[in-house]
Motif scaffolding. Structure first.
Motif, PDB file in Angstrom:
ATOM      1  N   ILE A 123       0.808  -1.225   0.000  1.00  0.00           N
ATOM      2  CA  ILE A 123       0.000   0.000   0.000  1.00  0.00           C
ATOM      3  C   ILE A 123       0.837   1.269   0.000  1.00  0.00           C
ATOM      4  CG2 ILE A 123      -1.924  -1.153   1.167  1.00  0.00           C
ATOM      5  CD1 ILE A 123      -1.140   0.304   3.734  1.00  0.00           C
ATOM      6  N   MET A 124       2.133   1.153   0.235  1.00  0.00           N
ATOM      7  CA  MET A 124       2.977   2.347   0.282  1.00  0.00           C
ATOM      8  C   MET A 124       3.185   2.903  -1.118  1.00  0.00           C
ATOM      9  SD  MET A 124       3.592   3.070   3.406  1.00  0.00           S
ATOM     10  CE  MET A 124       4.875   4.305   3.159  1.00  0.00           C
ATOM     11  N   ALA A 125       3.010   4.237  -1.253  1.00  0.00           N
ATOM     12  CA  ALA A 125       3.133   4.891  -2.548  1.00  0.00           C
ATOM     13  C   ALA A 125       3.601   6.329  -2.337  1.00  0.00           C
ATOM     14  CB  ALA A 125       1.797   4.863  -3.285  1.00  0.00           C
ATOM     15  N   ASN A 126       3.912   7.009  -3.418  1.00  0.00           N
ATOM     16  CA  ASN A 126       4.323   8.405  -3.341  1.00  0.00           C
ATOM     17  C   ASN A 126       3.206   9.273  -2.768  1.00  0.00           C
ATOM     18  OD1 ASN A 126       6.826   7.842  -4.594  1.00  0.00           O
ATOM     19  ND2 ASN A 126       5.931   8.092  -6.629  1.00  0.00           N
ATOM     20  N   PRO A 149      12.513   3.524  -2.295  1.00  0.00           N
ATOM     21  CA  PRO A 149      12.528   4.990  -2.232  1.00  0.00           C
ATOM     22  C   PRO A 149      11.237   5.566  -2.796  1.00  0.00           C
ATOM     23  CG  PRO A 149      13.954   4.190  -3.997  1.00  0.00           C
ATOM     24  CD  PRO A 149      13.514   2.988  -3.236  1.00  0.00           C
ATOM     25  N   LEU A 150      10.595   6.426  -2.019  1.00  0.00           N
ATOM     26  CA  LEU A 150       9.362   7.071  -2.447  1.00  0.00           C
ATOM     27  C   LEU A 150       9.498   8.582  -2.321  1.00  0.00           C
ATOM     28  CD1 LEU A 150       6.714   4.764  -0.702  1.00  0.00           C
ATOM     29  CD2 LEU A 150       7.312   4.787  -3.127  1.00  0.00           C
ATOM     30  N   ASP A 151       8.670   9.301  -3.056  1.00  0.00           N
ATOM     31  CA  ASP A 151       8.696  10.755  -3.035  1.00  0.00           C
ATOM     32  C   ASP A 151       7.557  11.307  -2.186  1.00  0.00           C
ATOM     33  OD1 ASP A 151      10.875  10.837  -4.818  1.00  0.00           O
ATOM     34  OD2 ASP A 151       9.531  10.699  -6.558  1.00  0.00           O
ATOM     35  N   ASN A 152       7.877  12.356  -1.428  1.00  0.00           N
ATOM     36  CA  ASN A 152       6.881  13.115  -0.676  1.00  0.00           C
ATOM     37  C   ASN A 152       6.052  12.229   0.257  1.00  0.00           C
ATOM     38  OD1 ASN A 152       5.505  15.490   0.077  1.00  0.00           O
ATOM     39  ND2 ASN A 152       3.879  15.114  -1.429  1.00  0.00           N
ATOM     40  N   PHE A 181      11.496   3.914   3.435  1.00  0.00           N
ATOM     41  CA  PHE A 181      10.918   4.530   2.245  1.00  0.00           C
ATOM     42  C   PHE A 181      11.520   5.906   1.942  1.00  0.00           C
ATOM     43  CE2 PHE A 181       7.796   1.633   4.074  1.00  0.00           C
ATOM     44  CZ  PHE A 181       7.566   0.790   2.993  1.00  0.00           C
ATOM     45  N   ASP A 182      12.681   6.190   2.542  1.00  0.00           N
ATOM     46  CA  ASP A 182      13.326   7.502   2.365  1.00  0.00           C
ATOM     47  C   ASP A 182      12.335   8.629   2.673  1.00  0.00           C
ATOM     48  OD1 ASP A 182      15.612   6.193   1.626  1.00  0.00           O
ATOM     49  OD2 ASP A 182      15.467   6.656  -0.504  1.00  0.00           O
TER      50      ASP A 182
END
Length: 331
Positions: A123-126, A149-152, A181-182
């Motif tokens: 379920i993890m996403a930007n 690595p994900l953004d925002n 997830f950075d």
């Protein structure tokens, strides 16, 4: 000759419920179960699973092509899928995920953590804000989460820290989760339980801590666990609550807590001094988060899990087979 169940063929599960090489397996089997066993229409299946009808048609076609749909349920995982559907119907979950576990008196933490880790990874996403609780079960999921690595992405702790804790400190869990997830991590830089309601008020109103709780309340998803009060769970082992306070909370009707919000069997906050000294997202504000994942299980948690479900109406439940059976049977 095999007996036909109903008017249609029924789905077979011939492979593991979770397969790294086949990410659509569980969705495909859930679609087949609802359509063939429950006799629902494809439109109803699509609505239940949150996909369109074309996707349902493809899922059912793929299940037949793979030989997963024959005359009867042959796999031992069939009852697990049935149990998940019973939980969803009984408690209104969008999704229930049940980890196979055969020991009614055993500790299911490891199997729940493994199952939860896979779900959290999926379920993890930007562009997400994720509120996180704490505890042994949540901490155990870390080794099963596939980081990327994900953004925002913002990870926000839903409660203050615990000075005595090492492995299970809420702050430590939030930071480790964020690192996978950075992501940016946001903590409540104060104890989870302070010395007085006046101190709590001052920290929230004059030290800016409520801004973090406001951010937490706006989370896209919250990852939660809960603890019973009858046994020595994480917080009590660490000495954050005294035995006298535990006994007093139980006498006031508390069956356990979620984020140090101590509630009764009906999911209501008990009238107790501890609840007025807690630095955590309050239960009413926690309930406003649209997607909440309750990750918990074990013999000592059946009552508190029922209370949490009443109080929070989680969108997703991740638990073990024995706890799922107890919830369905009212034990």
């Amino acid at each position: 000759m095999a007996e036909v169940l109903g008017k249609r063929d029924a789905p077979v599960v011939d492979s593991p419920l979770q397969s790294p090489g086949d990410p659509n397996l569980q969705l495909r089997i859930r679609a087949a179960w609802i359509y063939y066993i429950e006799g629902r229409t494809q439109n109803e299946v699509a609505q239940t699973l949150g996909v369109n009808r074309v996707a349902v048609t493809r899922l059912l076609s793929e299940a037949r092509r793979r030989g997963e749909v024959v005359i009867r349920i042959k796999s031992s995982l069939g009852p697990i899928v049935e149990l998940q559907r019973k939980l969803e119907k009984a408690f209104g979950f969008d999704k229930a995920i049940v980890a196979p576990f055969s020991d009614p008196a055993g500790d299911p933490t490891r199997v729940i953590a493994a199952t939860a880790g896979e779900h959290v990874s999926s379920i993890m996403a930007n562009n997400m804000t994720v509120g996180v609780g704490w505890g042994r079960t949540l901490h155990a999921t870390l080794s099963h989460i596939e980081g990327k690595p994900l953004d925002n992405v913002r990870i926000v702790s839903l409660l203050g820290g615990i000075a005595q804790a090492k492995r299970f400190n809420p702050a430590e869990f939030a930071w480790q989760f964020a690192e996978l997830f950075d992501a940016e991590g946001f903590l409540v830089p104060a104890p989870a339980l302070v010395d007085s309601p006046q101190t709590r008020h001052a920290l929230l109103e004059h030290c800016g801590l409520d801004q973090i709780l406001q951010m937490a309340e706006a989370s896209d998803v919250a990852l939660l666990s809960c603890g019973g009060i009858a046994s020595l769970t994480t917080s009590y082992r660490l000495g954050h609550l005294s035995e006298a306070e535990r006994v007093s909370l139980a006498a006031a009707g508390a069956v356990g807590d979620v984020l140090y919000n101590f509630i009764d069997a009906d999911g209501r906050l008990v009238d107790h001094d501890v609840n007025r000294r807690t630095l955590a997202l309050p239960i009413d504000r926690l309930a406003r988060i649209r997607k909440k994942v309750l990750i918990s299980g074990g013999p000592e948690k059946h009552v508190i899990m029922r209370a949490c479900i009443k109080a929070l109406q989680p969108s997703t439940l991740i638990t073990d087979e024995q706890t799922a059976l107890a919830l369905i049977e009212g034990r």
